[in-house]
Motif scaffolding. Structure first.
Motif, PDB file in Angstrom:
ATOM      1  N   TYR A 263      44.438  45.167  40.889  1.00 20.49           N
ATOM      2  CA  TYR A 263      43.599  44.137  41.500  1.00 20.49           C
ATOM      3  C   TYR A 263      43.676  44.254  43.018  1.00 20.49           C
ATOM      4  O   TYR A 263      44.763  44.433  43.582  1.00 20.49           O
TER       5      TYR A 263
ATOM      6  N   ARG B 282      39.262  42.798  40.139  1.00 19.78           N
ATOM      7  CA  ARG B 282      39.812  43.872  39.310  1.00 19.78           C
ATOM      8  C   ARG B 282      39.240  45.224  39.707  1.00 19.78           C
ATOM      9  O   ARG B 282      38.035  45.379  39.876  1.00 19.78           O
TER      10      ARG B 282
ATOM     11  N   ASP C 192      33.511  39.012  35.416  1.00 17.80           N
ATOM     12  CA  ASP C 192      34.341  37.812  35.298  1.00 17.80           C
ATOM     13  C   ASP C 192      35.673  37.942  36.038  1.00 17.80           C
ATOM     14  O   ASP C 192      36.421  36.985  36.141  1.00 17.80           O
ATOM     15  N   GLU C 193      35.990  39.137  36.554  1.00 20.62           N
ATOM     16  CA  GLU C 193      37.179  39.353  37.365  1.00 20.62           C
ATOM     17  C   GLU C 193      36.785  40.155  38.604  1.00 20.62           C
ATOM     18  O   GLU C 193      36.927  41.372  38.644  1.00 20.62           O
TER      19      GLU C 193
ATOM     20  N   SER D 217      34.299  44.347  36.824  1.00 16.30           N
ATOM     21  CA  SER D 217      34.183  43.284  35.833  1.00 16.30           C
ATOM     22  C   SER D 217      33.558  42.070  36.504  1.00 16.30           C
ATOM     23  O   SER D 217      34.056  41.595  37.521  1.00 16.30           O
TER      24      SER D 217
ATOM     25  N   GLY E 139      45.660  32.760  37.642  1.00 17.49           N
ATOM     26  CA  GLY E 139      44.851  32.126  36.600  1.00 17.49           C
ATOM     27  C   GLY E 139      43.484  32.771  36.432  1.00 17.49           C
ATOM     28  O   GLY E 139      42.829  32.578  35.402  1.00 17.49           O
ATOM     29  N   THR E 140      43.041  33.547  37.410  1.00 20.21           N
ATOM     30  CA  THR E 140      41.729  34.218  37.312  1.00 20.21           C
ATOM     31  C   THR E 140      41.824  35.573  36.628  1.00 20.21           C
ATOM     32  O   THR E 140      40.801  36.170  36.320  1.00 20.21           O
ATOM     33  N   ILE E 141      43.048  36.062  36.394  1.00 20.25           N
ATOM     34  CA  ILE E 141      43.243  37.374  35.769  1.00 20.25           C
ATOM     35  C   ILE E 141      43.125  37.238  34.258  1.00 20.25           C
ATOM     36  O   ILE E 141      43.842  36.467  33.635  1.00 20.25           O
ATOM     37  N   ARG E 142      42.195  37.980  33.686  1.00 17.23           N
ATOM     38  CA  ARG E 142      41.930  37.917  32.243  1.00 17.23           C
ATOM     39  C   ARG E 142      42.431  39.160  31.498  1.00 17.23           C
ATOM     40  O   ARG E 142      42.672  39.111  30.307  1.00 17.23           O
ATOM     41  N   THR E 143      42.553  40.254  32.194  1.00 18.37           N
ATOM     42  CA  THR E 143      42.930  41.523  31.578  1.00 18.37           C
ATOM     43  C   THR E 143      44.399  41.503  31.188  1.00 18.37           C
ATOM     44  O   THR E 143      45.254  41.094  31.971  1.00 18.37           O
ATOM     45  N   ARG E 144      44.693  41.963  29.986  1.00 23.65           N
ATOM     46  CA  ARG E 144      46.073  42.071  29.511  1.00 23.65           C
ATOM     47  C   ARG E 144      46.560  43.500  29.726  1.00 23.65           C
ATOM     48  O   ARG E 144      45.867  44.456  29.392  1.00 23.65           O
TER      49      ARG E 144
ATOM     50  N   TYR F  36      51.086  44.854  36.328  1.00 20.50           N
ATOM     51  CA  TYR F  36      49.990  44.501  37.231  1.00 20.50           C
ATOM     52  C   TYR F  36      50.367  44.914  38.643  1.00 20.50           C
ATOM     53  O   TYR F  36      51.484  44.643  39.095  1.00 20.50           O
TER      54      TYR F  36
END
Length: 145
Positions: free
Chosen positions: A88, A78, A74-75, A72, A105-110, A114
């Motif tokens: 991650y 990941r 943007d991550e 990704s 705060g940089t983690i976007r995936t739901r 984790y």
């Protein structure tokens, strides 16, 4: 093992396939591969000669048995999501990575859970449990096959 596979083992296999003396061969063919750099050095630490991409592939496979990473843009840390667990690998070859609130705060995936690899963690255990985060320290928690 130096040239052992090429000079001794390969010749033995050729003789079995082609035959030798009064003995008929079995036929067939074979191939052998040269291995790349070791993932771990002699002390059990990550080998700095191994690329980050190779380490990421290894982690993804050992965690999920999958072969395709879900990169990704943007991550960057990941690895992907498998069975509703997001993986991650927070690793910089020349810097220590710390699992803290800024990194989270940089983690976007739901996901439901984790698994986050980093060099250190400063988050409280109760917070990790509440957010279903499993911290794995680099390199000791990387599974060795």
């Amino acid at each position: 093992m130096e040239n052992y596979a090429e000079t001794i083992t390969a010749e033995r296999v050729r003789r079995v396939m082609n035959g030798y003396g009064d003995t008929a061969g079995t036929g067939g063919s074979f191939a052998y591969y040269k291995l790349g750099e070791r993932l771990f050095d002699e002390e059990g630490n990550l080998n700095p000669c191994v690329s980050t991409d190779k380490i990421r592939q290894y982690l993804w496979f050992t965690e999920t048995k999958g072969t395709t990473l879900e990169a990704s843009s943007d991550e960057p840390y990941r690895l992907g999501v498998y069975e509703n667990t997001a993986y991650y690998f927070c690793y910089q070859p020349d810097a220590v990575t710390t699992l803290n609130y800024d990194l989270l705060g940089t983690i976007r995936t739901r996901a439901e859970q984790y698994i986050i690899y980093a060099d250190a963690c400063v988050l409280p255990d109760d917070y990790l449990q509440q957010k279903n985060i499993i911290f794995k320290k680099i390199p000791r928690d990387i599974t060795r096959l």
